[in-house]
Design an enzyme around this catalytic site. Sequence first.
Site, mmCIF file in Angstrom:
data_model
loop_
_atom_site.group_PDB
_atom_site.id
_atom_site.type_symbol
_atom_site.label_atom_id
_atom_site.label_comp_id
_atom_site.label_asym_id
_atom_site.label_seq_id
_atom_site.Cartn_x
_atom_site.Cartn_y
_atom_site.Cartn_z
ATOM 1 N N GLU A 191 0.793 -1.223 0.000
ATOM 2 C CA GLU A 191 0.000 0.000 0.000
ATOM 3 C C GLU A 191 0.834 1.286 0.000
ATOM 4 O OE1 GLU A 191 -3.371 0.180 -0.218
ATOM 5 O OE2 GLU A 191 -3.418 -2.007 -0.449
ATOM 6 N N SER A 470 -51.764 -23.498 38.178
ATOM 7 C CA SER A 470 -51.383 -24.239 39.399
ATOM 8 C C SER A 470 -49.930 -24.066 39.809
ATOM 9 C CB SER A 470 -51.664 -25.723 39.197
ATOM 10 O OG SER A 470 -53.014 -25.899 38.924
#
Lengths: 774, 148
Positions: A191, A470
Amino acid sequence: MAKSKQTKKAKAEPSKSKSQATKSRSWLWKVLAVLFVFVFAWLIYLDAQVRYKFEGKRWALPAQVLARPLELFEGQALNIDNLEQELALLNYAKKAQLSAPGTYKRSANQVQIFRRAHRTIDGSQQALRLSLRIEGDVITSLSTDDAKGQGIYTIEPYKIGGIYPKTREERELIAYENIPPGLVSALLSTEDRDFFTHFGIAPLAIARAMYSNVMAGRVVQGGSTLTQQLVKNFYLTRERSIVRKINEAFMALMLEWHYSKEDILETYVNDIYLGQSGNTAVHGFAMASRFYFARNLENLELEQHALLVGLLKGPSFYDPRRHPKRATKRRNLVLSLMHEQNWISRDAMLKAQSKELGVTKKPSFKSNRYPAFIDLVKRQLREDYDTEDLSSDGLRIYTTLDPQLQQNLESAIAREIKTLDKRKRGTGKLETGAVITAVGTGEVLAIMGGRDPRYQGFNRALDADRAVGSLIKPAIYLAALEQPEQFQLATKITDEPFVLEFENGDTWTPSNFDSETHGEVALVEALANSYNLAAARLGLQLGMDRVRESLRRLGVNEALNPYPSLLLGAQAMTPFDVAKFYQTIASNGFNMPLRAIREVTDHQGNLLSRYHFNVEQVISPEASYLLQSGMQEVMRAGTGRSAYRTLPTQLLTAGKTGTTNDFRDSWFAGFSGDYLGVFWLGNDQNESIGLTGSSGALRLWTRFMSSVPQYPLATPKPSDIDVLWFDQDSWNQTHAECDNAQPLPIWGDAQKFEWQACQKRTGGIKSWLRSWLQ
Amino acid sequence: MSEANGGNKILVKIMATVKAAFVFLACLFIWACSSAPTHTLVAKQESAHSPAKDQRYTTKQPNIPSAVYALIDQAQQAREQDQMGGALSLLERAQRLAPNFSVVYLELGHTYLALNNHQRAKHMYLRALSLAANSSERRNAQLALQEQ
């Protein structure tokens, strides 16, 4: 006169043009001055921008949410297939030889693991080889090459997700001194070969690029330095214009003027975009290394550095998973450039070029694989942290999620819900919510927000507020059993119809599920078979205040229904609330907060918060022991007994079913010695599904429990508890040797029970064994 | 004579078979007695019966892994060096490995006491007491509760 006028006029002409020129020059100066001021101001603005962002918080770092690390030690309960599943999740490769960290080998009941180095809340853990023998779902031997070890080792925690900023970026930071030299040389040779000598822009490189582009007739080469690339990504938009290009150049110069090359390179390495994981962008080389290779950047090979650098040109175009050929070509080009610029030898280049890409098949993490659990983590964190900090400070959140149990839970629900789909009533889609916790610690181990474990929407485990039916009854029986002089498990209570009249003339007429009545029944029988009339009568006898108080102590914090219908479960709760309630029962009367988080550190590993185990005794061990025994009877002979068609008999469990009016909700909450599981089944429209607690949620619970190695319920018997024998039909006290006799724990000796002679004695070994066991 | 001999042989064979069967049954009985059904780790088995009714109330804790003792030792050292955070972290790790081991809660109680958090220490001791698997664990927890 005329001449003189003319002369005057002629004389006046140059003076006028002179003044005009002066005027225009002064305008020019003015314009130039304004322009200069403008440019100067603009440069000051750019400079401020450069410095502000570079010196402030450079990135919003998402919090990393980690599962519990798998602990390995001799005596640990561990299923070998589940271990392999977890290793696969962590991207461990199954190999014939342990070649490198991140590999493992399995032969019959032996597993060898080359563990990766990692960090846990207890500090840094080195890479090492572990050799395990697993027999009967227990680690029976564990050896390692670590001489100083304490016999307990962790495998790195699986990253289960993140808490992301709005930009949805995934990033991990690396300091300049830790950037591998191989990566730097690959980066510079590809780069920006003059990075360490230029001043931000490289005119020579621009000229070289222009020449190449003109010769080729298209853009083939860029002349941007790394600094310019950083400026472009860090500060500017992706727009291509002259103004942006000029800004870029100026800002690059300023960046170089203010900061060192090392600072700039470090920022570049951490900032650059290198891939996409679903809707989350992968930034920085450290995170990319995890994403593509499931390894730390420092541990990568030359060719892997080259591949990552190659991706800079186009992470999607060169995606090594989707386009391996293109990626290989690009990687090899990077390696050639490195060789050309004398970073590596020809041999090293050729060797690296011949290697495979080495990327993992799947990304090592998926963003939010467990959305329901992450949701819980976020809610618990919000009490201590700002949302902004959570999505920007790179916190590491160590949670309690057990990926093996979560996997078992997901499979159990996926498998069982298909069968239930065929049995359910109505058109609504069957949905579920489930919570699994550790009985001893209160840690939340697994959670399901719906039947689709990846769905990120409505989290039923935390938000589906539904009547519990319940499931409420243990609170009534607890209130009774806390008065041992009046109530024991063998005490007779009445299961007969009644009508309760209110002052305003309204009436309440409860009935049993099967519309039958059972007369005089033992308290344990009423609990096991979930008789409504007996429970409602008992609750009213005890008083609503006492029942409410018992619910409060068990950890129910919601506003409670003021009416007697509370006794039959006309009380909305979420599966998570039910888990808090049942956790107290499962942990023998100790209230403990359900925790999803163990610790939070900053991104450098410094401790920020620790969420300690906390406990408070709210029920006496004796009352709690009796209640657990009654709930064991639910499983042995009551509404939960069908679980033992699948579960092994040795796995003692206790639990309770719950069904609401018109079969709208099917609940089950139950526990063994290790795990508590709460399951809800219903639909989002609150319509009938035609399933009871037993025919619906219990099946999910059973499927899950049968898939997990665990210890049976084994609460130590308090010294004030004796075990007496009772006839199972009449619930009168009898001899242990009697055929129909069954043991029941009794608290103290205040109550005397009616005695019943033996129907039939069974002598010999059986009787001896029984008395021996007693 | 030969008939009588033959008869004897048959008798001897029958006796041998009876003896063998007796030995086999005795072994079976000893095996059944020795393998108390409650403490093994259980999973991934199929069965068609609910738990035996007298199987309950006879349970004992699973064996404590040696790693737990190692962690408790480390925690005690950390506490002696006044590193209470580290001690708590080690003990909570031990707790995750053996959540029903009374000694872990006793140590947690001692650590909270050293941190002057008497309320938390008390509940840890109560937890230790409720999980005590033998008389010595029970005595230690009771003593700690009295002394704090």
